[in-house]
Motif scaffolding. Structure first.
Motif, PDB file in Angstrom:
ATOM      1  N   GLU A 141      -6.809   6.609  -1.640  1.00 25.09           N
ATOM      2  CA  GLU A 141      -5.451   6.521  -1.079  1.00 25.09           C
ATOM      3  C   GLU A 141      -5.217   5.175  -0.382  1.00 25.09           C
ATOM      4  O   GLU A 141      -4.137   4.602  -0.469  1.00 25.09           O
ATOM      5  CB  GLU A 141      -5.207   7.672  -0.090  1.00 25.09           C
ATOM      6  CG  GLU A 141      -4.946   8.982  -0.804  1.00 25.09           C
ATOM      7  CD  GLU A 141      -5.221  10.214   0.079  1.00 25.09           C
ATOM      8  OE1 GLU A 141      -4.934  11.318  -0.401  1.00 25.09           O
ATOM      9  OE2 GLU A 141      -5.733  10.058   1.207  1.00 25.09           O
ATOM     10  N   LEU A 142      -6.250   4.717   0.278  1.00 22.07           N
ATOM     11  CA  LEU A 142      -6.130   3.419   0.938  1.00 22.07           C
ATOM     12  C   LEU A 142      -5.845   2.341  -0.114  1.00 22.07           C
ATOM     13  O   LEU A 142      -4.954   1.495   0.056  1.00 22.07           O
ATOM     14  CB  LEU A 142      -7.426   3.105   1.696  1.00 22.07           C
ATOM     15  CG  LEU A 142      -7.428   1.842   2.551  1.00 22.07           C
ATOM     16  CD1 LEU A 142      -6.410   1.936   3.682  1.00 22.07           C
ATOM     17  CD2 LEU A 142      -8.826   1.595   3.147  1.00 22.07           C
ATOM     18  N   TYR A 143      -6.573   2.420  -1.198  1.00 28.74           N
ATOM     19  CA  TYR A 143      -6.384   1.469  -2.304  1.00 28.74           C
ATOM     20  C   TYR A 143      -4.947   1.526  -2.822  1.00 28.74           C
ATOM     21  O   TYR A 143      -4.273   0.504  -2.967  1.00 28.74           O
ATOM     22  CB  TYR A 143      -7.392   1.806  -3.410  1.00 28.74           C
ATOM     23  CG  TYR A 143      -7.206   1.031  -4.685  1.00 28.74           C
ATOM     24  CD1 TYR A 143      -7.670  -0.283  -4.790  1.00 28.74           C
ATOM     25  CD2 TYR A 143      -6.583   1.606  -5.790  1.00 28.74           C
ATOM     26  CE1 TYR A 143      -7.509  -1.001  -5.964  1.00 28.74           C
ATOM     27  CE2 TYR A 143      -6.418   0.898  -6.963  1.00 28.74           C
ATOM     28  CZ  TYR A 143      -6.874  -0.406  -7.045  1.00 28.74           C
ATOM     29  OH  TYR A 143      -6.700  -1.114  -8.207  1.00 28.74           O
ATOM     30  N   ASP A 144      -4.463   2.744  -3.062  1.00 27.33           N
ATOM     31  CA  ASP A 144      -3.099   2.884  -3.593  1.00 27.33           C
ATOM     32  C   ASP A 144      -2.074   2.317  -2.614  1.00 27.33           C
ATOM     33  O   ASP A 144      -1.173   1.582  -2.996  1.00 27.33           O
ATOM     34  CB  ASP A 144      -2.778   4.367  -3.864  1.00 27.33           C
ATOM     35  CG  ASP A 144      -3.640   4.926  -4.987  1.00 27.33           C
ATOM     36  OD1 ASP A 144      -4.183   4.121  -5.778  1.00 27.33           O
ATOM     37  OD2 ASP A 144      -3.792   6.170  -5.070  1.00 27.33           O
ATOM     38  N   ARG A 145      -2.239   2.661  -1.348  1.00 23.32           N
ATOM     39  CA  ARG A 145      -1.224   2.243  -0.371  1.00 23.32           C
ATOM     40  C   ARG A 145      -1.279   0.741  -0.097  1.00 23.32           C
ATOM     41  O   ARG A 145      -0.246   0.088   0.049  1.00 23.32           O
ATOM     42  CB  ARG A 145      -1.383   3.053   0.931  1.00 23.32           C
ATOM     43  CG  ARG A 145      -1.062   4.533   0.704  1.00 23.32           C
ATOM     44  CD  ARG A 145      -1.042   5.324   1.989  1.00 23.32           C
ATOM     45  NE  ARG A 145       0.061   4.927   2.861  1.00 23.32           N
ATOM     46  CZ  ARG A 145       0.267   5.441   4.077  1.00 23.32           C
ATOM     47  NH1 ARG A 145      -0.559   6.359   4.554  1.00 23.32           N
ATOM     48  NH2 ARG A 145       1.285   5.041   4.812  1.00 23.32           N
ATOM     49  N   GLU A 198      10.484   1.147  -4.666  1.00 20.13           N
ATOM     50  CA  GLU A 198      10.468   0.282  -5.861  1.00 20.13           C
ATOM     51  C   GLU A 198       9.055  -0.062  -6.313  1.00 20.13           C
ATOM     52  O   GLU A 198       8.872  -0.636  -7.373  1.00 20.13           O
ATOM     53  CB  GLU A 198      11.100  -1.071  -5.521  1.00 20.13           C
ATOM     54  CG  GLU A 198      12.584  -1.138  -5.647  1.00 20.13           C
ATOM     55  CD  GLU A 198      13.052  -2.502  -5.153  1.00 20.13           C
ATOM     56  OE1 GLU A 198      12.443  -3.520  -5.521  1.00 20.13           O
ATOM     57  OE2 GLU A 198      13.997  -2.500  -4.354  1.00 20.13           O
ATOM     58  N   HIS A 199       8.089   0.186  -5.458  1.00 20.36           N
ATOM     59  CA  HIS A 199       6.739  -0.303  -5.758  1.00 20.36           C
ATOM     60  C   HIS A 199       5.727   0.810  -5.980  1.00 20.36           C
ATOM     61  O   HIS A 199       4.526   0.548  -6.038  1.00 20.36           O
ATOM     62  CB  HIS A 199       6.269  -1.228  -4.627  1.00 20.36           C
ATOM     63  CG  HIS A 199       7.170  -2.390  -4.406  1.00 20.36           C
ATOM     64  ND1 HIS A 199       7.205  -3.474  -5.255  1.00 20.36           N
ATOM     65  CD2 HIS A 199       8.118  -2.631  -3.462  1.00 20.36           C
ATOM     66  CE1 HIS A 199       8.117  -4.344  -4.830  1.00 20.36           C
ATOM     67  NE2 HIS A 199       8.686  -3.840  -3.744  1.00 20.36           N
ATOM     68  N   THR A 200       6.229   2.035  -6.104  1.00 17.07           N
ATOM     69  CA  THR A 200       5.312   3.171  -6.260  1.00 17.07           C
ATOM     70  C   THR A 200       4.352   2.930  -7.429  1.00 17.07           C
ATOM     71  O   THR A 200       4.782   2.570  -8.526  1.00 17.07           O
ATOM     72  CB  THR A 200       6.122   4.458  -6.522  1.00 17.07           C
ATOM     73  OG1 THR A 200       7.178   4.490  -5.579  1.00 17.07           O
ATOM     74  CG2 THR A 200       5.269   5.704  -6.403  1.00 17.07           C
ATOM     75  N   ALA A 230       2.448  -5.263  -3.068  1.00 15.43           N
ATOM     76  CA  ALA A 230       3.531  -5.508  -4.038  1.00 15.43           C
ATOM     77  C   ALA A 230       4.842  -5.752  -3.288  1.00 15.43           C
ATOM     78  O   ALA A 230       5.623  -6.642  -3.638  1.00 15.43           O
ATOM     79  CB  ALA A 230       3.664  -4.322  -4.990  1.00 15.43           C
ATOM     80  N   LEU A 231       5.054  -4.976  -2.236  1.00 13.92           N
ATOM     81  CA  LEU A 231       6.277  -5.141  -1.431  1.00 13.92           C
ATOM     82  C   LEU A 231       6.310  -6.533  -0.783  1.00 13.92           C
ATOM     83  O   LEU A 231       7.311  -7.242  -0.825  1.00 13.92           O
ATOM     84  CB  LEU A 231       6.314  -4.048  -0.364  1.00 13.92           C
ATOM     85  CG  LEU A 231       7.518  -3.920   0.552  1.00 13.92           C
ATOM     86  CD1 LEU A 231       7.511  -2.532   1.177  1.00 13.92           C
ATOM     87  CD2 LEU A 231       7.562  -4.943   1.654  1.00 13.92           C
ATOM     88  N   LEU A 232       5.197  -6.922  -0.193  1.00 20.06           N
ATOM     89  CA  LEU A 232       5.165  -8.223   0.500  1.00 20.06           C
ATOM     90  C   LEU A 232       5.358  -9.365  -0.497  1.00 20.06           C
ATOM     91  O   LEU A 232       6.080 -10.334  -0.222  1.00 20.06           O
ATOM     92  CB  LEU A 232       3.833  -8.389   1.249  1.00 20.06           C
ATOM     93  CG  LEU A 232       3.564  -7.380   2.375  1.00 20.06           C
ATOM     94  CD1 LEU A 232       2.191  -7.633   3.005  1.00 20.06           C
ATOM     95  CD2 LEU A 232       4.643  -7.438   3.466  1.00 20.06           C
ATOM     96  N   ARG A 233       4.745  -9.212  -1.652  1.00 17.63           N
ATOM     97  CA  ARG A 233       4.932 -10.231  -2.690  1.00 17.63           C
ATOM     98  C   ARG A 233       6.405 -10.254  -3.108  1.00 17.63           C
ATOM     99  O   ARG A 233       6.995 -11.308  -3.308  1.00 17.63           O
ATOM    100  CB  ARG A 233       4.030  -9.890  -3.882  1.00 17.63           C
ATOM    101  CG  ARG A 233       3.914 -11.001  -4.891  1.00 17.63           C
ATOM    102  CD  ARG A 233       2.923 -10.658  -5.977  1.00 17.63           C
ATOM    103  NE  ARG A 233       3.286  -9.397  -6.652  1.00 17.63           N
ATOM    104  CZ  ARG A 233       2.557  -8.825  -7.601  1.00 17.63           C
ATOM    105  NH1 ARG A 233       1.412  -9.363  -7.977  1.00 17.63           N
ATOM    106  NH2 ARG A 233       2.941  -7.699  -8.169  1.00 17.63           N
ATOM    107  N   PRO A 261      -3.679  -1.067   9.625  1.00 16.82           N
ATOM    108  CA  PRO A 261      -4.701  -1.628   8.727  1.00 16.82           C
ATOM    109  C   PRO A 261      -4.215  -1.751   7.277  1.00 16.82           C
ATOM    110  O   PRO A 261      -4.600  -2.700   6.584  1.00 16.82           O
ATOM    111  CB  PRO A 261      -5.869  -0.639   8.821  1.00 16.82           C
ATOM    112  CG  PRO A 261      -5.388   0.524   9.601  1.00 16.82           C
ATOM    113  CD  PRO A 261      -4.183   0.080  10.381  1.00 16.82           C
ATOM    114  N   ILE A 262      -3.352  -0.835   6.847  1.00 15.38           N
ATOM    115  CA  ILE A 262      -2.831  -0.940   5.480  1.00 15.38           C
ATOM    116  C   ILE A 262      -2.064  -2.256   5.324  1.00 15.38           C
ATOM    117  O   ILE A 262      -2.239  -2.992   4.352  1.00 15.38           O
ATOM    118  CB  ILE A 262      -1.944   0.289   5.146  1.00 15.38           C
ATOM    119  CG1 ILE A 262      -2.829   1.520   4.980  1.00 15.38           C
ATOM    120  CG2 ILE A 262      -1.087   0.043   3.902  1.00 15.38           C
ATOM    121  CD1 ILE A 262      -2.087   2.842   4.891  1.00 15.38           C
ATOM    122  N   THR A 263      -1.236  -2.578   6.311  1.00 14.81           N
ATOM    123  CA  THR A 263      -0.462  -3.825   6.250  1.00 14.81           C
ATOM    124  C   THR A 263      -1.383  -5.041   6.298  1.00 14.81           C
ATOM    125  O   THR A 263      -1.212  -6.004   5.545  1.00 14.81           O
ATOM    126  CB  THR A 263       0.537  -3.876   7.434  1.00 14.81           C
ATOM    127  OG1 THR A 263       1.345  -2.700   7.392  1.00 14.81           O
ATOM    128  CG2 THR A 263       1.422  -5.096   7.359  1.00 14.81           C
TER     129      THR A 263
END
Ligand code: WTA
Length: 701
Positions: free
Chosen positions: A129-133, A266-268, A139-142, A163-165
Motif C-alpha cells: 500500500e505504501l508503494y501504491d500511495r 486522476e492518478h489512481t 504522479a500528482l507532484l509530477r 512520510p508518503i509525501t
C-alpha cells in the motif's frame, strides 16, 4: 585562563575548560538474551571502522543500499569541507525504502497509524500500500510540474500522509523541507522563502491534546509571510485528515488551494519510475536554529544520509524486520526523518506512527499502545520520559508489553530519569541507548552499541562505529579523557550522514562548523576539518562522553532547538518593546525553558497587556513551543559600559543564582531591582553550580 578565540558565528566563549564534577554512575549490562539476537555484536566492528580504515570502512554502509549505478569514490574531498560521499553512484531513496521491500515484505505493515482519539481505529499501511500511495502522490507532484532539484515545503502533522509525501518527493528527486507542524504559519513562511518553494503541502487539521486543530489557517499565514519576503507560492496542496471531508474552518483559496484527495483521483493506480539520482543530490532540507536570528537549512544528500540512517537503525536501534518499532518523535524534526521514515523503512521495519500527545488522555497511553500492538523497540526523548514519570510513575506496570531496546534522544537525561526509564518502562529487560547527535549530523554520533557496551546513566557512551570524537579547548588543544575538564565536542572525521551545506549559504556552513578549529582553509585533507558540533562535553576515563548542552545561543526546550535571537526578534515585533533579552532557565520537565526580559520604550507604562502581547508574538512568529515561562518588564537592562546587555546576569537571576560581581556594569543598581522583581526580596540564591550550558550562556557580550 585561555585567551578568548574569536569565532565567526558562535558567540565568543572565554573558557571552555571548566572543571566538571559529577558522580560516576554504575554500569548496567545488556542481557544475554538481547545480545544473542542483536544485529551488531562483533566487537571487532571498531577495528573495521578505525580511523586508519577511513573512509573505505563506510563501504559497508553503502552495501546496505540498492544502487542503480555503483559509485567510484567513497569520499571526494576536492571541495572540502563540502564532502561528497559515494561520488559517481546513482540511487533513489524512495526505491530503497519502498520498492525493494516488496519482494519479501509486500504484505507486512510498514506503518501502523494510531490516531490520537482513542476510539478511532488504527490504520495499517503495508509495504504494498505504501508503494501504491507513494507512486500516486509522485504522479500528482509530477503533474503539477515538480521535478528533480525543485523544493517543496511541507507543514504537516504526524500522519501517514507525511512520510508518503516525503517519499513521493524523494522518488522524483524533489527536495522536501518539512517544517515542524507545531511551528507557526509565519515560521513556515520564512522557511518557504529561504528554500524557494513554490508549493506548500499541508493538512486541513489534526488532533492535538483532544482538540481538532484548524491547521489550514497556518497555510494562509505562511503563504502571506513568504510573499512578503519575496517568494510566491503558486499552489497549496491540502491533505484532509478525514479523506473526502474538509475539517478546517478556513476557506480554500480558489486557483491556489487544492485538495490532494481530489487531485489524486486522476492518478489512481499510476506508477512513477524512481529517478536514478546522483549520490550527492540533495534529499531534503531541515531548518534548525543557530546563533543568529535566521534558521539555517541543513541540506542532506541522498546516498550518504540514507546509508548512515539505515546502518544506525540496524546496528544501534537494532531493528529487525520482525520487530515492532515505535519512535514518538515528530517527523517534523530530524529524529523523525532519520528514525521514523528513512532508517526504519530501509530496514523493512514495522513502525508505529502516533498522531498525538503521549499523555493523552492519560499517562498510560504509550503503554496501552505498546501492549496492544506488541511494540518491542521504543524511542523517545527525556522530556516525554520526565512527563510520563511525573504523571504516571507506576502506569507501565499495568500493561503487558515487553521492550527489548529503548532509546533516548534530544537532551541530556538525568540519571534519576534514566533509572525510571530502565526500571519501570523497560522493566529491567530492555537495553537503553542514549543517542547524542543533531540535525546537522543526520544520525547518531555518541551512543553505545547496545550488545557490545555497558550502559551508564547520564552518559551517551563512546561513539557510533566510524565516528571519532575529540574534545578541544578554546586554544585547540585536546582535552584528555579522565581529566574532569569540559570542552567543545568535535568529530575528527567526516561521516556519510553529515549535512552537505547550509542551503544557499556556503560561507555560513564553513564558519559555523569548521572555522574555529580549521588551520588551513585551503586544505583538501579531511584531517584538517574537525566538525564543531556546538555542544560542550566531558569524557570520563572509560571513554564515555557526557554531553553538557549547547555552547551557542541555542536553548534546548523539551528537545527542541530554539535560537535566543529568534525569540528576541519576535519580542521586538511588539511596538512597545525597546529591548529584549532571552535566557535559559532550568525546568523540571522540559529541561530548559526561555525567560524573557523586556525594557519598554520611553513613556510606555508597564502592563499585563504588554506581557500578553510579547507571549502572543512568540507564538505567532515561532510557535507555541517558544512561549516564555515568564516575561519580566524591567526598568533597564543590566549593561556593560559599552552598552551591551549582560544576559549572563539575567540568566543567574532567573536560575536563582548569585549574580557575582556587577560593580563594573554601567548600571549596577538595576541588577538588584531586577533580582527582587524575579526572586522576591528575601530569597537566598542557591550556591549550587549552574549547569554548563547556562553558566556559559552569554558569557561575553
Ligand atoms: C542536544 C536532535 C544530550 C544537543 C537529534 C544537540 C542531546 C542538540 C542528546 C541537537 C543526548 C541531542 N544527550 N544532549 N542524547 N541528543 N542533544 O538538532 O545539545 O534538534 O546539540 O537534533 O540536542 O538538537 P537537534
Amino acid at each position: 585562563m585561555a585567551k578568548p578565540i574569536k569565532t565567526t558565528e558562535q558567540t565568543e566563549v572565554s573558557e571552555a575548560q571548566i572543571a566538571v564534577h559529577w558522580k560516576e554512575e554504575a554500569y548496567y549490562q545488556p542481557s544475554e538474551k538481547f545480545k544473542g539476537q542483536a544485529n551488531l555484536r562483533d566487537p571487532h566492528v571498531f577495528d573495521r571502522f578505525g580511523l586508519d580504515k577511513f573512509p573505505d570502512c563506510f563501504r559497508e554502509y553503502a552495501d546496505m543500499l540498492t544502487w542503480f549505478e555503483p559509485y567510484h569514490t567513497v569520499l571526494d574531498t576536492s571541495d572540502a569541507p563540502f564532502w561528497k560521499w559515494f561520488a559517481g553512484g546513482k540511487i533513489n531513496a524512495s526505491y530503497n525504502c519502498v520498492d525493494r521491500q516488496l519482494v519479501k515484505y509486500r504484505n507486512k505493515s510498514a506503518f501502523i497509524f494510531v490516531p490520537e482519539p482513542e476510539a478511532e481505529r488504527d490504520v495499517v499501511i503495508t509495504y504494498q500500500e505504501l508503494y501504491d500511495r507513494v507512486n500516486e502522490v509522485a504522479a500528482l507532484l509530477r503533474g503539477v510540474g515538480l521535478k528533480a532539484g525543485d523544493r517543496v515545503t511541507c507543514h504537516m502533522p504526524m500522519v501517514p500522509e507525511l512520510p508518503i509525501t516525503m517519499l513521493a518527493c524523494a522518488r522524483l528527486g524533489v527536495i522536501h523541507s518539512q517544517v515542524f507542524g507545531g511551528f507557526s504559519g509565519q515560521a513556515c513562511g520564512s522557511r518557504i522563502q529561504d528554500s524557494g518553494s513554490r508549493v506548500l503541502i499541508t493538512m486541513d487539521s489534526y488532533w492535538r491534546n483532544g482538540t481538532l486543530v484548524d491547521h489550514k489557517a497556518n497555510a494562509d499565514i505562511a503563504v502571506r509571510a513568504a510573499n512578503e519576503l519575496g517568494q510566491d507560492v503558486d499552489k497549496v496542496l491540502v491533505w484532509q485528515r478525514y479523506p473526502g471531508k474538509y475539517s478546517a474552518k478556513t476557506p480554500m483559496v480558489s486557483g491556489r488551494d487544492f485538495f490532494v484527495n481530489d487531485l489524486l483521483k486522476e492518478h489512481t493506480g499510476k506508477k512513477v519510475e524512481p529517478v536514478a539520482l546522483p549520490s550527492e543530490a540533495p534529499l531534503f532540507l531541515m531548518y534548525s536554529s543557530g546563533t543568529t536570528g535566521k534558521p539555517k537549512g541543513a541540506q542532506h544528500g541522498i546516498a550518504g544520509y540514507l546509508c548512515y540512517v539505515t546502518a544506525t537503525s540496524k546496528w544501534i536501534l537494532d531493528i529487525h524486520p520482525e520487530d515492532v518499532y515505535w519512535c514518538m518523535a515528530d517527523i517534523g524534526w530530524i529524529t523523525g526523518h532519520s528514525y521514523i521514515v528513512y532508517g526504519p523503512l530501509a530496514n523493512a521495519a514495522t513502525s508505529v506512527l502516533y498522531e498525538g500527545v503521549p499523555t493523552f488522555p492519560d499517562a498510560g497511553r504509550p503503554w496501552r499502545i505498546s501492549e496492544r500492538l506488541g511494540v518491542n523497540i521504543f524511542h523517545t526523548a527525556p522530556t516525554a520520559i520526565r512527563m510520563l514519570r511525573k504523571l504516571g510513575p507506576q502506569e507501565p506496570r499495568k500493561y503487558q508489553y515487553h521492550f527489548k531496546s529503548m532509546t533516548t534522544v534530544g537532551e541530556p537525561i538525568e540519571p534519576e530519569a534514566w533509572r525510571w526509564y530502565y526500571d519501570e518502562v523497560g522493566k529491567r529487560e530492555a537495553v537503553i541507548t542514549d543517542t547524542w547527535w543533531m540535525t546537522e549530523t543526520g544520525g547518531f554520533l555518541g551512543t553505545t552499541v547496545p550488545a557490545i557496551h555497558a550502559m551508564k546513566p547520564g552518559s551517551c557512551g563512546p561513539a557510533a562505529p566510524g565516528i571519532h570524537p575529540v574534545i578541544y579547548d578554546e586554544t585547540g588543544a585536546e582535552v584528555p579523557k579522565g581529566s574532569g575538564k569540559a570542552g567543545n565536542m568535535c568529530i575528527r572525521n567526516p561521516w556519510p550522514g553529515i549535512m552537505q551545506t547550509i542551503w544557499g549559504d556556503r560561507d555560513r556552513y564553513v564558519k559555523t562548523y569548521f572555522a574555529k578549529y580549521n588551520k588551513n582553509p585551503r586544505s583538501k585533507d579531511w584531517r584538517d576539518w574537525p566538525f564543531l558540533c556546538g555542544d560542550g562535553a566531558v569524557q570520563a576515563a572509560d571513554g564515555y562522553y557526557r554531553i553538557l548542552g549547547r555552547i551557542d545561543d541555542v536553548i534546548n526546550v523539551a528537545g527542541h532547538r530554539l535560537g535566543t535571537k529568534e525569540i528576541e526578534s519576535a519580542c521586538l515585533t511588539v511596538p512597545e518593546i525597546a529591548e529584549a533579552a532571552v535566557v535559559p532557565v532550568q525546568d523540571e520537565l522540559k529541561g530548559r525553558v526561555p525567560e524573557v526580559y523586556v525594557a519598554l520604550k520611553p513613556g510606555v507604562p508597564p502592563s499585563q497587556a504588554v506581557i500578553d502581547r510579547v507571549v502572543k508574538a512568540n507564538e505567532e512568529v515561532i510557535g507555541k513551543i517558544a512561549r516564555p515561562k515568564h516575561v519580566y518588564i524591567v526598568p533597564d537592562m543590566p549593561k556593560t559600559r559599552s552598552g551591551k546587555i549582560m544576559r549572563r546576569v539575567l540568566a543567574a537571576i532567573s536560575n536563582r543564582r548569585d549574580v557575582g560581581d556587577v560593580t563594573t556594569l554601567a548600571n549596577p543598581d538595576v541588577v538588584e531591582q531586577i533580582r527582587v522583581m524575579v526572586q522576591g526580596k528575601d530569597t537566598q540564591a542557591t550556591q549550587e553550580a549552574l549547569p554548563e550550558d547556562i553558566a556559559k550562556f552569554g558569557q561575553i557580550e
